[in-house]
Each structure stands twice: as C-alpha cells, then as structure tokens.
Design a protein around this motif. Structure first.
Motif, mmCIF file in Angstrom:
data_model
loop_
_atom_site.group_PDB
_atom_site.id
_atom_site.type_symbol
_atom_site.label_atom_id
_atom_site.label_comp_id
_atom_site.label_asym_id
_atom_site.label_seq_id
_atom_site.Cartn_x
_atom_site.Cartn_y
_atom_site.Cartn_z
ATOM 1 N N ALA A 1 0.837 -1.197 0.000
ATOM 2 C CA ALA A 1 0.000 0.000 0.000
ATOM 3 C C ALA A 1 0.876 1.252 0.000
ATOM 4 N N ASP A 2 0.320 2.351 -0.486
ATOM 5 C CA ASP A 2 1.065 3.618 -0.536
ATOM 6 C C ASP A 2 1.589 4.022 0.833
ATOM 7 N N GLU A 3 0.810 3.750 1.871
ATOM 8 C CA GLU A 3 1.154 4.200 3.227
ATOM 9 C C GLU A 3 1.922 3.163 4.042
ATOM 10 N N VAL A 4 2.470 2.165 3.375
ATOM 11 C CA VAL A 4 3.175 1.090 4.075
ATOM 12 C C VAL A 4 4.275 1.624 4.987
ATOM 13 N N VAL A 5 4.433 0.940 6.123
ATOM 14 C CA VAL A 5 5.547 1.201 7.037
ATOM 15 C C VAL A 5 6.285 -0.111 7.207
ATOM 16 N N PHE A 6 7.585 -0.091 6.962
ATOM 17 C CA PHE A 6 8.390 -1.309 7.031
ATOM 18 C C PHE A 6 9.552 -1.089 7.989
ATOM 19 N N ARG A 7 9.777 -2.072 8.857
ATOM 20 C CA ARG A 7 10.856 -1.994 9.848
ATOM 21 C C ARG A 7 11.847 -3.115 9.598
ATOM 22 N N ALA B 1 17.597 -1.940 7.125
ATOM 23 C CA ALA B 1 17.290 -0.559 6.727
ATOM 24 C C ALA B 1 18.051 0.438 7.590
ATOM 25 N N ALA B 2 18.242 0.101 8.857
ATOM 26 C CA ALA B 2 18.979 0.994 9.755
ATOM 27 C C ALA B 2 20.406 1.185 9.267
ATOM 28 N N ARG B 3 20.967 0.175 8.609
ATOM 29 C CA ARG B 3 22.340 0.283 8.103
ATOM 30 C C ARG B 3 22.409 0.929 6.716
ATOM 31 N N ILE B 4 21.372 0.710 5.900
ATOM 32 C CA ILE B 4 21.410 1.194 4.507
ATOM 33 C C ILE B 4 20.910 2.631 4.375
ATOM 34 N N ILE B 5 19.896 3.011 5.161
ATOM 35 C CA ILE B 5 19.271 4.325 4.997
ATOM 36 C C ILE B 5 19.651 5.218 6.172
ATOM 37 N N VAL C 1 13.281 2.291 10.100
ATOM 38 C CA VAL C 1 11.866 2.416 9.747
ATOM 39 C C VAL C 1 11.757 3.134 8.404
ATOM 40 N N VAL C 2 11.084 2.470 7.459
ATOM 41 C CA VAL C 2 10.895 3.025 6.118
ATOM 42 C C VAL C 2 9.414 3.339 5.966
ATOM 43 N N ARG C 3 9.081 4.587 5.657
ATOM 44 C CA ARG C 3 7.677 5.015 5.588
ATOM 45 C C ARG C 3 7.297 5.388 4.165
ATOM 46 N N LEU D 1 10.155 2.824 0.362
ATOM 47 C CA LEU D 1 10.399 1.385 0.393
ATOM 48 C C LEU D 1 10.993 0.913 -0.924
ATOM 49 N N ARG D 2 10.481 1.429 -2.027
ATOM 50 C CA ARG D 2 11.033 1.092 -3.353
ATOM 51 C C ARG D 2 12.512 1.488 -3.429
#
Length: 126
Positions: free
Chosen positions: A36-42, A46-50, A56-58, A63-64
C-alpha cells in the motif's frame, strides 16, 4: 488478497511463493505490487542502509528506493520459503537467503495490500 478472518493457510502459502518469486526475479515493479502507498516497514538492515531511518521506512516510494539499493548490493539475492504462518490479517514468511541465513517477514494486510511489514534475521547460515 486477504481480508481479516477469511485468510486461510493455502492463500497465505500462495502469496509467500509469489512474494519469493518476485524477489528471485529481481523485478522491483513485481515486488512492489503488494504494498500500500502508506506502508511502514521496519528492518535492522534498513537501519544500516538508509541514513537517519532508525530502521523504519515510511511510504511505498521510500520502500522502493530502499529495496532498489538492496537489490543493487545483492545481485545474487535469492529467497526460499521454508514455512508460512497465518494470523487474522497478518502472515509470517519464514525463509532462507541464498547465503543460508534464515529470516522472517511479518506482513499485515488491509484491503488486499501490505500496510505494515517487519523483517527479522535469524542466525547466520554459514
């Protein structure tokens, strides 16, 4: 795809196999169709890459971008589904990376799309 208490194990297993096939194809458009457009991914990765994400990617575009970088860094990426667990609106995909490392994704659905996800890694398979 899934709606609350109507989710069954066969449907969850089919989804997990398609999820893995999408990752194994390295086709980002195919992977993103489930979110979904509003997805939240943990994710600890991600903490190391972003920078500044705290893992947490919102939002679907963030996410893409995260997964595009992950695919770029891992050209040999391949997932094998080991087991699938079913909740009311959530599935857990237990899988193994091409390196042998085990991991899980916990995915919560609303109106057929993933609105919340979490990745967790198991012990290194080497």
């Amino acid at each position: 795809m899934m709606a609350g208490a109507g989710m069954d194990h066969a449907e969850a297993r089919r989804f997990a196999e398609e999820w893995a096939a999408g990752w194994n194809s390295h086709d980002l458009d195919r992977i993103m169709t489930h979110y979904a457009d509003e997805v939240v991914f943990r994710s600890p990765l991600a903490a190391r890459i972003i920078d500044g994400s705290d893992g947490v990617v919102r939002g679907v575009e963030a996410l893409r971008a995260y997964w595009a970088e992950g695919l770029r860094r891992n050209p040999g990426l391949r997932f094998e589904v080991v087991a699938v667990y079913v909740g009311l609106d959530t599935i857990v995909i237990d899988y193994r990376h091409q390196t042998g490392q085990s991991a899980v994704e916990v995915l919560t659905f609303r109106d057929g799309l993933i609105v919340s996800g979490m990745g967790a890694r198991g012990p290194d398979g080497s």
